[in-house]
Design a protein around this motif. Structure first.
Motif, PDB file in Angstrom:
ATOM      1  N   TYR A 155       2.154  17.946 -11.501  1.00 56.09           N
ATOM      2  CA  TYR A 155       1.841  17.573 -10.120  1.00 56.09           C
ATOM      3  C   TYR A 155       3.150  17.260  -9.395  1.00 56.09           C
ATOM      4  O   TYR A 155       4.126  16.851 -10.013  1.00 56.09           O
ATOM      5  N   LEU A 156       3.149  17.451  -8.082  1.00 57.96           N
ATOM      6  CA  LEU A 156       4.357  17.250  -7.299  1.00 57.96           C
ATOM      7  C   LEU A 156       4.071  16.326  -6.112  1.00 57.96           C
ATOM      8  O   LEU A 156       3.151  16.593  -5.333  1.00 57.96           O
ATOM      9  N   ILE A 157       4.854  15.264  -6.001  1.00 59.18           N
ATOM     10  CA  ILE A 157       4.745  14.365  -4.848  1.00 59.18           C
ATOM     11  C   ILE A 157       5.509  15.009  -3.699  1.00 59.18           C
ATOM     12  O   ILE A 157       6.699  15.280  -3.813  1.00 59.18           O
ATOM     13  N   ASN A 158       4.810  15.268  -2.581  1.00 58.29           N
ATOM     14  CA  ASN A 158       5.508  15.877  -1.451  1.00 58.29           C
ATOM     15  C   ASN A 158       5.604  14.956  -0.241  1.00 58.29           C
ATOM     16  O   ASN A 158       6.208  15.331   0.764  1.00 58.29           O
ATOM     17  N   ASN A 159       5.027  13.757  -0.325  1.00 58.54           N
ATOM     18  CA  ASN A 159       5.188  12.769   0.742  1.00 58.54           C
ATOM     19  C   ASN A 159       4.914  11.384   0.159  1.00 58.54           C
ATOM     20  O   ASN A 159       4.059  11.229  -0.705  1.00 58.54           O
ATOM     21  N   TYR A 160       5.635  10.398   0.663  1.00 54.46           N
ATOM     22  CA  TYR A 160       5.565   9.019   0.174  1.00 54.46           C
ATOM     23  C   TYR A 160       5.613   8.086   1.371  1.00 54.46           C
ATOM     24  O   TYR A 160       6.521   8.180   2.200  1.00 54.46           O
ATOM     25  N   GLU A 161       4.611   7.220   1.495  1.00 59.22           N
ATOM     26  CA  GLU A 161       4.589   6.206   2.559  1.00 59.22           C
ATOM     27  C   GLU A 161       4.302   4.863   1.909  1.00 59.22           C
ATOM     28  O   GLU A 161       3.468   4.764   1.015  1.00 59.22           O
ATOM     29  N   ILE A 162       4.975   3.830   2.398  1.00 59.82           N
ATOM     30  CA  ILE A 162       4.738   2.488   1.880  1.00 59.82           C
ATOM     31  C   ILE A 162       4.642   1.514   3.048  1.00 59.82           C
ATOM     32  O   ILE A 162       5.350   1.649   4.039  1.00 59.82           O
ATOM     33  N   GLY A 163       3.734   0.561   2.922  1.00 58.50           N
ATOM     34  CA  GLY A 163       3.562  -0.453   3.953  1.00 58.50           C
ATOM     35  C   GLY A 163       2.858  -1.667   3.375  1.00 58.50           C
ATOM     36  O   GLY A 163       2.526  -1.708   2.192  1.00 58.50           O
ATOM     37  N   GLN A 164       2.635  -2.649   4.205  1.00 54.90           N
ATOM     38  CA  GLN A 164       1.930  -3.853   3.788  1.00 54.90           C
ATOM     39  C   GLN A 164       0.425  -3.575   3.758  1.00 54.90           C
ATOM     40  O   GLN A 164      -0.109  -2.947   4.664  1.00 54.90           O
ATOM     41  N   ALA A 165      -0.235  -4.043   2.732  1.00 54.91           N
ATOM     42  CA  ALA A 165      -1.694  -3.933   2.625  1.00 54.91           C
ATOM     43  C   ALA A 165      -2.309  -5.211   3.176  1.00 54.91           C
ATOM     44  O   ALA A 165      -1.715  -6.282   3.099  1.00 54.91           O
ATOM     45  N   THR A 166      -3.498  -5.074   3.727  1.00 56.25           N
ATOM     46  CA  THR A 166      -4.216  -6.243   4.243  1.00 56.25           C
ATOM     47  C   THR A 166      -5.527  -6.402   3.496  1.00 56.25           C
ATOM     48  O   THR A 166      -6.145  -5.430   3.086  1.00 56.25           O
ATOM     49  N   LYS A 167      -5.950  -7.633   3.328  1.00 53.00           N
ATOM     50  CA  LYS A 167      -7.201  -7.946   2.623  1.00 53.00           C
ATOM     51  C   LYS A 167      -8.336  -7.997   3.637  1.00 53.00           C
ATOM     52  O   LYS A 167      -8.237  -8.659   4.663  1.00 53.00           O
ATOM     53  N   LYS A 200       0.869  -1.170   0.000  1.00 56.41           N
ATOM     54  CA  LYS A 200       0.000   0.000   0.000  1.00 56.41           C
ATOM     55  C   LYS A 200       0.910   1.225   0.000  1.00 56.41           C
ATOM     56  O   LYS A 200       1.738   1.392   0.894  1.00 56.41           O
ATOM     57  N   ILE A 201       0.761   2.053  -1.020  1.00 54.12           N
ATOM     58  CA  ILE A 201       1.587   3.254  -1.161  1.00 54.12           C
ATOM     59  C   ILE A 201       0.666   4.468  -1.101  1.00 54.12           C
ATOM     60  O   ILE A 201      -0.317   4.539  -1.843  1.00 54.12           O
ATOM     61  N   ILE A 202       0.997   5.389  -0.219  1.00 58.31           N
ATOM     62  CA  ILE A 202       0.223   6.624  -0.093  1.00 58.31           C
ATOM     63  C   ILE A 202       1.106   7.778  -0.543  1.00 58.31           C
ATOM     64  O   ILE A 202       2.201   7.976  -0.013  1.00 58.31           O
ATOM     65  N   LEU A 203       0.614   8.513  -1.528  1.00 52.98           N
ATOM     66  CA  LEU A 203       1.321   9.691  -2.025  1.00 52.98           C
ATOM     67  C   LEU A 203       0.542  10.936  -1.656  1.00 52.98           C
ATOM     68  O   LEU A 203      -0.666  10.995  -1.895  1.00 52.98           O
ATOM     69  N   LYS A 204       1.199  11.918  -1.098  1.00 52.54           N
ATOM     70  CA  LYS A 204       0.611  13.243  -0.927  1.00 52.54           C
ATOM     71  C   LYS A 204       1.061  14.039  -2.147  1.00 52.54           C
ATOM     72  O   LYS A 204       2.251  14.086  -2.467  1.00 52.54           O
ATOM     73  N   ILE A 205       0.105  14.658  -2.834  1.00 49.21           N
ATOM     74  CA  ILE A 205       0.382  15.289  -4.124  1.00 49.21           C
ATOM     75  C   ILE A 205      -0.119  16.721  -4.137  1.00 49.21           C
ATOM     76  O   ILE A 205      -1.282  16.983  -3.799  1.00 49.21           O
ATOM     77  N   ASP A 206       0.740  17.637  -4.536  1.00 53.64           N
ATOM     78  CA  ASP A 206       0.355  19.034  -4.737  1.00 53.64           C
ATOM     79  C   ASP A 206      -0.083  19.226  -6.181  1.00 53.64           C
ATOM     80  O   ASP A 206       0.506  18.656  -7.099  1.00 53.64           O
ATOM     81  N   GLY A 207      -1.121  20.041  -6.370  1.00 50.34           N
ATOM     82  CA  GLY A 207      -1.545  20.409  -7.712  1.00 50.34           C
ATOM     83  C   GLY A 207      -2.893  19.867  -8.134  1.00 50.34           C
ATOM     84  O   GLY A 207      -3.433  20.302  -9.152  1.00 50.34           O
ATOM     85  N   LYS A 239      -9.481  16.268  -2.710  1.00 49.92           N
ATOM     86  CA  LYS A 239      -9.834  16.843  -1.405  1.00 49.92           C
ATOM     87  C   LYS A 239      -8.792  16.497  -0.344  1.00 49.92           C
ATOM     88  O   LYS A 239      -8.512  17.302   0.536  1.00 49.92           O
ATOM     89  N   LYS A 240      -8.230  15.297  -0.427  1.00 47.84           N
ATOM     90  CA  LYS A 240      -7.197  14.868   0.523  1.00 47.84           C
ATOM     91  C   LYS A 240      -5.786  15.131  -0.012  1.00 47.84           C
ATOM     92  O   LYS A 240      -4.814  14.935   0.693  1.00 47.84           O
ATOM     93  N   ASN A 241      -5.693  15.538  -1.292  1.00 46.47           N
ATOM     94  CA  ASN A 241      -4.398  15.722  -1.963  1.00 46.47           C
ATOM     95  C   ASN A 241      -3.545  14.463  -1.876  1.00 46.47           C
ATOM     96  O   ASN A 241      -2.361  14.516  -1.564  1.00 46.47           O
ATOM     97  N   GLU A 242      -4.182  13.311  -2.154  1.00 41.91           N
ATOM     98  CA  GLU A 242      -3.416  12.073  -2.072  1.00 41.91           C
ATOM     99  C   GLU A 242      -3.870  11.052  -3.104  1.00 41.91           C
ATOM    100  O   GLU A 242      -4.973  11.121  -3.636  1.00 41.91           O
ATOM    101  N   ALA A 243      -2.959  10.125  -3.361  1.00 35.49           N
ATOM    102  CA  ALA A 243      -3.245   8.960  -4.197  1.00 35.49           C
ATOM    103  C   ALA A 243      -2.891   7.725  -3.383  1.00 35.49           C
ATOM    104  O   ALA A 243      -1.864   7.685  -2.703  1.00 35.49           O
ATOM    105  N   LEU A 244      -3.742   6.728  -3.450  1.00 39.14           N
ATOM    106  CA  LEU A 244      -3.553   5.465  -2.755  1.00 39.14           C
ATOM    107  C   LEU A 244      -3.350   4.383  -3.814  1.00 39.14           C
ATOM    108  O   LEU A 244      -4.206   4.194  -4.683  1.00 39.14           O
ATOM    109  N   ILE A 245      -2.223   3.703  -3.747  1.00 34.62           N
ATOM    110  CA  ILE A 245      -1.856   2.703  -4.743  1.00 34.62           C
ATOM    111  C   ILE A 245      -1.700   1.348  -4.056  1.00 34.62           C
ATOM    112  O   ILE A 245      -1.075   1.262  -3.003  1.00 34.62           O
ATOM    113  N   PHE A 246      -2.243   0.307  -4.678  1.00 34.71           N
ATOM    114  CA  PHE A 246      -2.031  -1.063  -4.225  1.00 34.71           C
ATOM    115  C   PHE A 246      -1.266  -1.790  -5.326  1.00 34.71           C
ATOM    116  O   PHE A 246      -1.690  -1.797  -6.478  1.00 34.71           O
ATOM    117  N   SER A 247      -0.137  -2.380  -4.951  1.00 36.36           N
ATOM    118  CA  SER A 247       0.741  -3.015  -5.921  1.00 36.36           C
ATOM    119  C   SER A 247       1.371  -4.263  -5.320  1.00 36.36           C
ATOM    120  O   SER A 247       1.637  -4.309  -4.119  1.00 36.36           O
TER     121      SER A 247
END
Length: 82
Positions: free
Chosen positions: A64-76, A3-10, A38-46
């Motif tokens: 667009y500009l990525i200003n924060n990046y978080e990655i972790g394990q996703a759960t089903k 699970k990747i969470i990106l905070k994105i400006d623009g 509204k949250k200025n974010e993208a949530l990616i599952f890979s």
């Protein structure tokens, strides 16, 4: 699954969300992506780790500009990925 969470400006509207989703789908092999202006974010599952460096490269000419990046394990869950 990652699970990747990106905070994105623009991002300003739902069309911006669609552009971000398309950009990510076009450049990376993913299971799911969802963006929110509204949250200025993208949530990616890979199934593979996507590095911040490769994401920044894909976003270079997007406006667009990525200003924060978080990655972790996703759960089903019963409702999908969390």
């Amino acid at each position: 699954m990652y699970k990747i969470i990106l905070k994105i400006d623009g991002m300003k509207c739902s069309m911006c969300e669609a552009h971000i989703n398309d950009l990510i789908r076009k450049n990376f092999k993913i299971k799911k992506v969802n963006s929110s202006h509204k949250k200025n974010e993208a949530l990616i599952f890979s199934e593979e780790i996507i590095s911040l460096e490769s994401l920044n490269k894909a976003f270079d000419d997007s406006g667009y500009l990525i200003n924060n990046y978080e990655i972790g394990q996703a759960t089903k869950t019963l409702l999908g990925w969390k």
